[in-house]
Design a protein around this motif. Structure first.
Motif: not given
Length: 262
Positions: A66-76, A94-97, A120-125
């Motif tokens: 829970i809370g690890e880096a988003p799975q988004d290539l734009k994330f810096r 479960v994973t939540m970003n 899985h709950v992805a980034h910015d949901c």
């Protein structure tokens, strides 16, 4: 108020805040920006990372991350957050970003949810209250799931999709467009298949409420929901009909799932 119970094998980094009555099981790892409310339970082998807040009495089961880096290539590595409400049950794997800078910077999960194994709950949901994700559901980035949504097992939700309050997604569905409140959606490439009657009855909807929603679905047909909703909105409508019409006419760049032709 009692002190937290922490297993000696757990790793809690300096800066983490552990609320009273928490139970931290063996081999859990808690990062320095994590904050746990009262009575949070981490069963074992749970990883909590990033700027993550977890509400009172939430229980997290083994091997959740829970809370690890988003799975988004734009994330810096920008400073973003994950907020999880109270009394959630977050099951195994479960994973939540957290959010991303380009998506508003915040992923938010409401209260009293059930997130079954492997979901899985992805980034910015933005996930509402009493939401259920069944085993291995994947919700992509920037999605909105309103209160009381249920997503059946092994289903996928495309990024930026909105799912309205009380909607039900059948198992093995791929949801690529918005779902109206109280809708029932199912199919490999999902389509609208009526109303979530079970959910409506559980939440106290009357026969008149359900009949009115059915009438509205008939009026909307299978064409352009927005165009027909604008016309219907001018009529005398019930509160539940208004909820659906407001959802259809609300801000969204996506189309809607409609009934299957024929």
């Amino acid at each position: 108020m009692t002190e937290a119970v922490i297993h000696p094998s757990a790793v809690i980094e300096d800066g983490a805040v552990i609320g009273p009555d928490c139970h931290i099981g063996p081999f859990c790892v808690i990062g320095p920006q994590v904050r746990l409310g009262r009575g949070v339970v981490l069963k074992s082998h749970v990883v909590l990372a990033g700027d993550t807040v977890i509400g009172d009495e939430t229980a997290i089961f083994p091997f959740a991350c829970i809370g690890e880096a988003p799975q988004d290539l734009k994330f810096r590595g920008e400073n973003t957050r994950l907020e999880i409400g109270a009394r959630n049950r977050i099951r195994e794997y479960v994973t939540m970003n957290p959010g991303t800078g380009g998506g508003g910077g915040l992923t938010r999960v409401g209260d009293d949810g059930l997130f079954m194994a492997g979901s899985h709950v992805a980034h910015d949901c933005q996930i509402g209250d009493r939401v259920i994700l069944v085993n291995n559901v994947a919700v992509a980035g920037h999605c909105v799931l309103e209160d009381d949504v249920i997503v059946g097992g092994l289903s996928g939700v495309h990024q930026f999709v909105r799912i309205g309050r009380g909607a039900m997604i059948g198992a093995l569905s791929m949801v690529t467009a918005d779902v109206i409140p109280h809708g029932l959606v199912q199919g490999p490439r999902a389509h609208l298949d009526g109303l979530n009657l079970v959910g409506l009855k559980r939440r106290g909807a009357t026969r008149a409420d359900i009949a009115a929603l059915r009438d509205l679905l008939t009026a909307l047909g299978s064409g352009s929901f927005r165009e027909k909703a604008r016309g219907a909105a001018c009529n005398n409508v019930t509160p539940m009909q208004r909820e659906v019409l407001d959802f259809i006419l609300g801000p969204s760049d996506r189309s809607f799932l409609t009934p299957h032709p024929g």
